[in-house]
Design a protein around this motif. Structure first.
Motif, PDB file in Angstrom:
ATOM      1  N   LEU A  65       7.058 -16.128  -2.962  1.00  0.00           N
ATOM      2  CA  LEU A  65       6.904 -15.437  -4.239  1.00  0.00           C
ATOM      3  C   LEU A  65       6.096 -14.151  -4.084  1.00  0.00           C
ATOM      4  O   LEU A  65       6.393 -13.132  -4.730  1.00  0.00           O
ATOM      5  N   TRP A  66       5.081 -14.184  -3.233  1.00  0.00           N
ATOM      6  CA  TRP A  66       4.262 -12.992  -2.996  1.00  0.00           C
ATOM      7  C   TRP A  66       5.096 -11.902  -2.309  1.00  0.00           C
ATOM      8  O   TRP A  66       5.000 -10.714  -2.666  1.00  0.00           O
ATOM      9  N   ALA A  67       5.906 -12.309  -1.339  1.00  0.00           N
ATOM     10  CA  ALA A  67       6.745 -11.341  -0.628  1.00  0.00           C
ATOM     11  C   ALA A  67       7.741 -10.681  -1.580  1.00  0.00           C
ATOM     12  O   ALA A  67       8.026  -9.478  -1.463  1.00  0.00           O
ATOM     13  N   GLN A  68       8.270 -11.457  -2.520  1.00  0.00           N
ATOM     14  CA  GLN A  68       9.150 -10.868  -3.531  1.00  0.00           C
ATOM     15  C   GLN A  68       8.453  -9.729  -4.265  1.00  0.00           C
ATOM     16  O   GLN A  68       9.020  -8.637  -4.430  1.00  0.00           O
ATOM     17  N   LEU A  69       7.241 -10.001  -4.731  1.00  0.00           N
ATOM     18  CA  LEU A  69       6.528  -8.986  -5.504  1.00  0.00           C
ATOM     19  C   LEU A  69       6.124  -7.797  -4.651  1.00  0.00           C
ATOM     20  O   LEU A  69       6.073  -6.672  -5.150  1.00  0.00           O
ATOM     21  N   ASP A  70       5.812  -8.032  -3.378  1.00  0.00           N
ATOM     22  CA  ASP A  70       5.537  -6.899  -2.491  1.00  0.00           C
ATOM     23  C   ASP A  70       6.716  -5.938  -2.500  1.00  0.00           C
ATOM     24  O   ASP A  70       6.549  -4.712  -2.628  1.00  0.00           O
ATOM     25  N   ALA A  71       7.915  -6.481  -2.353  1.00  0.00           N
ATOM     26  CA  ALA A  71       9.115  -5.642  -2.297  1.00  0.00           C
ATOM     27  C   ALA A  71       9.400  -4.984  -3.646  1.00  0.00           C
ATOM     28  O   ALA A  71       9.764  -3.802  -3.708  1.00  0.00           O
ATOM     29  N   ILE A  72       9.230  -5.743  -4.726  1.00  0.00           N
ATOM     30  CA  ILE A  72       9.458  -5.179  -6.053  1.00  0.00           C
ATOM     31  C   ILE A  72       8.453  -4.077  -6.343  1.00  0.00           C
ATOM     32  O   ILE A  72       8.794  -3.019  -6.893  1.00  0.00           O
ATOM     33  N   ASP A  73       7.208  -4.296  -5.958  1.00  0.00           N
ATOM     34  CA  ASP A  73       6.151  -3.310  -6.195  1.00  0.00           C
ATOM     35  C   ASP A  73       6.448  -2.008  -5.453  1.00  0.00           C
ATOM     36  O   ASP A  73       6.272  -0.906  -5.989  1.00  0.00           O
ATOM     37  N   ARG A  74       6.910  -2.141  -4.218  1.00  0.00           N
ATOM     38  CA  ARG A  74       7.234  -0.937  -3.430  1.00  0.00           C
ATOM     39  C   ARG A  74       8.502  -0.271  -3.918  1.00  0.00           C
ATOM     40  O   ARG A  74       8.714   0.921  -3.679  1.00  0.00           O
ATOM     41  N   GLY A  75       9.378  -1.051  -4.543  1.00  0.00           N
ATOM     42  CA  GLY A  75      10.664  -0.501  -4.947  1.00  0.00           C
ATOM     43  C   GLY A  75      11.553  -0.226  -3.756  1.00  0.00           C
ATOM     44  O   GLY A  75      12.262   0.775  -3.709  1.00  0.00           O
ATOM     45  N   ASP A  76      11.502  -1.131  -2.770  1.00  0.00           N
ATOM     46  CA  ASP A  76      12.316  -0.953  -1.563  1.00  0.00           C
ATOM     47  C   ASP A  76      13.762  -0.698  -1.926  1.00  0.00           C
ATOM     48  O   ASP A  76      14.315  -1.269  -2.862  1.00  0.00           O
TER      49      ASP A  76
END
Length: 245
Positions: free
Chosen positions: A226-237
């Motif tokens: 779940l944390w990795a999901q938000l990392d990617a969403i936050d960066r807007g990869d």
């Protein structure tokens, strides 16, 4: 014969139930409500585009939850457990068209200005989110069913986070149609029910120290996913365009 006499030489004693529960609950400090992205959401600091990116990417996770639960069912040999666990699939897929958690998330997307066609197309799902969610589904397919059950215990932490999120969305993002927030209201009722049953199963089936450690590790894996999901969403990869565009 005493328990210590039957335990293999060198084997560690299992945790007492209260200690096992405490170790499981301790994983809540890693839950994604602590992520900077969610903290900004709760503070009212996200832009509409950031919220739309979140709802579109999180939809991929929502649509895969029934696949995870179906994997647990396929690995579980116990009829009584399957009868209880199948309710989770119905909760998300709905018993009829236009019902269920996935439908509620589609309505949430519409309330945030993301059409259901756009959500269903998965065109806004970033690669790292897809990778993380697929890893979770594969975990449920490949690991013992009770470990996959233990991984679902993030629901122990979900209701408190949902209450904060729901209040924040209603207070700070008045442009969102309140009807679109029904998904969160429903989870406030269903998540505690599901968590208690999963916790009962985990305590009942994980009797050795090795099994208990595996359960804690499974829950930790889920929090990391779940944390990795938000990392990617936050960066807007974004994925580089392919040869066709």
């Amino acid at each position: 014969m005493t328990e210590s006499a039957t335990r293999p030489t060198g084997a560690r004693a299992p945790w007492r139930p209260e200690e096992f529960i405490a170790r499981l609950r301790a994983q809540g400090t890693r839950y994604h409500d602590q992520h900077p992205f969610h903290r900004r959401m709760d503070a009212g600091d996200l832009t509409p585009d950031e919220l739309r990116r979140w709802v579109a990417n999180r939809f991929y996770y929502q649509k895969c939850i029934p696949l995870k639960d179906a994997a647990i069912l396929s690995n579980c040999p116990e009829v009584a457990v399957r009868r209880e666990w199948v309710r989770r699939i119905i909760d998300h897929d709905g018993a009829t068209d236009g019902t269920g958690g996935i439908e509620s998330w589609l309505r949430l997307g519409e309330a945030l200005g993301v059409s259901r066609g756009e959500l269903l197309s998965e065109q806004r799902v970033v690669p790292a989110v897809r990778y993380a969610v697929d890893a979770y589904v594969n975990f449920a397919r490949q690991r013992p069913w009770i470990e996959a059950v233990a991984s679902s215990l993030t629901e122990l932490f979900g209701p408190a986070a949902i209450r904060v999120r729901l209040e924040a969305l209603e207070r700070h993002y008045a442009w969102i149609d309140p009807a679109g927030l029904e998904y969160f209201r429903t989870r406030l009722v269903k998540a505690p029910r599901d968590a208690q049953y999963a916790l009962h199963l985990t305590l009942w089936r994980c009797r050795t120290h090795e099994q208990q450690e595996a359960a804690v590790a499974a829950l930790r894996f889920k929090t990391e996913m779940l944390w990795a999901q938000l990392d990617a969403i936050d960066r807007g990869d974004t994925q580089p365009p392919g040869p066709d565009g």
